[in-house]
Design an enzyme around this catalytic site. Structure first.
Site, PDB file in Angstrom:
ATOM      1  N   TYR A  52      28.259  32.700  55.187  1.00  0.00           N
ATOM      2  CA  TYR A  52      29.692  32.965  55.234  1.00  0.00           C
ATOM      3  C   TYR A  52      29.953  34.414  55.623  1.00  0.00           C
ATOM      4  CZ  TYR A  52      34.431  33.802  53.437  1.00  0.00           C
ATOM      5  OH  TYR A  52      35.749  34.161  53.306  1.00  0.00           O
ATOM      6  N   HIS A  82      42.792  42.567  57.745  1.00  0.00           N
ATOM      7  CA  HIS A  82      42.956  42.621  56.292  1.00  0.00           C
ATOM      8  C   HIS A  82      43.677  43.890  55.832  1.00  0.00           C
ATOM      9  CE1 HIS A  82      40.251  39.313  56.576  1.00  0.00           C
ATOM     10  NE2 HIS A  82      39.955  39.263  55.292  1.00  0.00           N
ATOM     11  N   ASN A 191      35.089  43.065  50.419  1.00  0.00           N
ATOM     12  CA  ASN A 191      34.833  42.026  49.433  1.00  0.00           C
ATOM     13  C   ASN A 191      34.478  42.605  48.074  1.00  0.00           C
ATOM     14  OD1 ASN A 191      34.489  39.374  48.516  1.00  0.00           O
ATOM     15  ND2 ASN A 191      33.617  38.773  50.491  1.00  0.00           N
ATOM     16  N   ARG A 277      53.907  52.795   8.332  1.00  0.00           N
ATOM     17  CA  ARG A 277      52.730  52.424   7.547  1.00  0.00           C
ATOM     18  C   ARG A 277      51.744  51.540   8.303  1.00  0.00           C
ATOM     19  NH1 ARG A 277      53.972  47.294   4.643  1.00  0.00           N
ATOM     20  NH2 ARG A 277      56.201  46.876   4.868  1.00  0.00           N
TER      21      ARG A 277
END
Length: 545
Positions: A52, A82, A191, A277
């Site tokens: 890939y 991208h 990536n 408190r």
């Protein structure tokens, strides 16, 4: 001092140190692992092993085969397509953190980039020549790293020595050449989870500092509002098993030791309001979340988060094309940290409201000068309330946003980087809220009617505030004072507590291994330990002052 990426992965504190300006270096072992992984990619290409993003398209185009002659073009085009970020650029620290985390990921030796690519990133980082990275536009991690990687090939923009330069011009100024990317390098550069891990490291560092400030500012408010020190009794707190609660309780006892104000009001109330408190419980819970988030982040930095991952040997290279780039665990951790910090800030605003409200404070209305012409801190509390509301909106979990991208190929999204970005925003908002409380608490000391000394520690903290801003008399815009106080909190640690307590991980481990019936015994032993530690802390404080 340089942070060295050696045979061990960087931890979150080291990434935060690089973000703050420390240089980054690659050890010989790390460089050898990067180079060895590149050999694996070359073998995958040579043998035509289907992988890939190496010899296929990406996303929904993962079944489209890319020939060897087109693989350089694929890598370059991945960066171009991208780089889709929008909005204002990230800050210097945020960009440095992401770059450090990216180099850390490559140094695992399973990405397959050439050593020259890692060296280019390190050179840009150490020169302070930082890519311009738009903050928004990513559901995971892609756009931020694409904008960073563009500069390596001579595209995009950088900020260098106060100027905005084109990537190619910036490289020339540094004596560097634009890179021509090889197979897989474009995908490796965008990536994995460096975006969220880098930003998360920064969020952790800022949150840790904020929690330190929150404790001591809460101590100032507690003293001004004449709380009952029994709320921080070591024996009582030890009955609830929480390292964070134990630590905060000890910090509160130390900060308030030898307070004449509190000594004068012992026993006047049975119980204080919850915002006073429950400081150990709320701040302690946030510290427990901080510790858990640090564990998640360190695991993430130690993990290989590429897709695909290259492994094996040159004789038998292997490709793992799975989902390690999905940052579900760190997205959930960032959502959790954001909620924890938002809660700490919300309680700070409640203490602030009590300081300015004459119905409960025992102080002049709104900490203002007498007469009707001064409003004092009346409207500053509005600002804090607004920021609390903004944090509440931001604290909605990004990890549940979901969405579908890439033609149904990516049909589950964790939004890890957006989760880290909003955590950073919440930490900043919380810092501004605590800064307003800090100013109000200092003002309250100036207006106290009890003629008794402050605790030595809170007195030193009051003096630190007064060295930066004088008592407020409606004689100047209060926003300027708020800005100074915020920078004090954001940029510096609070004065160190004398003999500060330390979390006891052994107690935590023991408690996890015991059943509910045994917890009372653990708590009893812890109470004895904590009581002794508290006495030692008070003795140390008295000796220090």
């Amino acid at each position: 001092m340089a942070v060295i990426r050696s045979n061990r992965p960087l931890d979150w504190a080291q990434v935060a140190a690089v973000a703050a300006g420390e240089p980054l270096e690659l050890s010989a072992e790390a460089r050898a692992r990067i180079a060895a992984a590149r050999v694996l990619v070359e073998q995958i290409v040579e043998r035509g092993i289907r992988a890939y993003g190496v010899n296929t398209g990406v996303g929904a185009l993962c079944d489209v085969i890319v020939s060897p002659s087109e693989q350089h073009t694929l890598s370059r085009n991945i960066l171009m397509s991208h780089a889709v970020g929008v909005g204002a650029p990230l800050g210097v620290a945020e960009t440095r953190a992401i770059m450090a985390a990216a180099v850390n990921n490559f140094a695992h030796g399973h990405s397959g980039i050439r050593l020259e690519v890692a060296d280019q990133l390190v050179a840009l980082l150490n020169a302070g020549c930082l890519p311009e990275v738009p903050a928004f536009g990513s559901v995971g991690y892609l756009s931020h790293m694409a904008h960073i990687a563009l500069v390596c090939i001579g595209e995009g923009y950088v900020r260098y020595r106060g100027e905005r330069l084109k990537g190619r011009d910036a490289l020339r100024m540094l004596g560097l050449e634009p890179l021509v990317l090889g197979a897989k390098e474009g995908l490796s550069l965008v990536n994995g989870t460096p975006c969220v891990t880098g930003l998360a490291a920064l969020a952790l560092a800022r949150a840790e500092r904020l929690l330190d400030w929150s404790d001591v500012v809460a101590a100032m408010s507690f003293e001004n509002l004449r709380g009952q020190l029994a709320a921080f009794d070591a024996d009582s707190l030890a009955l609830r098993i929480s390292p964070g609660l134990s630590l905060v309780g000890e910090r509160m006892r130390t900060a308030l030791a030898d307070s004449g104000i509190l000594a004068a009001v012992v026993g006047q109330r049975t119980q204080d309001p919850l915002s006073l408190r429950t400081v150990p419980h709320v701040h302690g819970a946030a510290r427990d979340v901080l510790a858990a988030t640090a564990d998640v982040l360190n695991r993430e930095l130690a993990s290989i988060t590429d897709n695909p991952i290259v492994a094996g040997t040159p004789e038998a290279p292997r490709v793992y094309s799975q989902a390690h780039a999905v940052g579900a665990s760190i997205a959930l951790a960032m959502d959790s940290l954001a909620t924890a910090i938002a809660q700490v800030a919300a309680m700070a605003e409640r203490r602030l409201d009590r300081l300015v409200n004459p119905l409960v404070s025992g102080l002049p209305a709104f900490l203002a000068e007498p007469g009707g012409t001064c409003s004092g801190f009346m409207i500053a509390q509005y600002t804090a309330a607004s920021l609390v509301a903004q944090n509440r909106r931001l604290a909605m979990p990004a990890s549940l946003d979901g969405g579908i991208t890439s033609g149904l190929q990516e049909d589950h999204l964790c939004h890890a980087t957006p989760a880290a970005l909003k955590a950073l925003e919440i930490v900043d908002n919380a810092g501004r809220i605590v800064a307003i409380e800090l100013l109000a608490a200092a003002q309250a000391y100036d207006l106290q009617s009890i003629e008794a000394p402050r605790a030595p520690y809170t007195d030193a903290l009051w003096q630190r505030v007064r060295s930066a801003v004088p008592t407020y008399r409606d004689d100047r815009p209060l926003a300027d004072d708020m800005s100074i106080a915020f920078r004090m909190i954001a940029d510096d640690a609070p004065p160190p507590l004398p003999n500060p307590g330390k979390m006891r991980p052994a107690l935590t481990s023991a408690a996890r291994q015991l059943g509910v019936a045994d917890l009372a015994n653990v708590a009893g032993r812890a109470a004895a330990e904590n009581a002794g530690a508290g006495r030692a802390a008070n003795d140390g404080l008295a000796a220090a002052v």
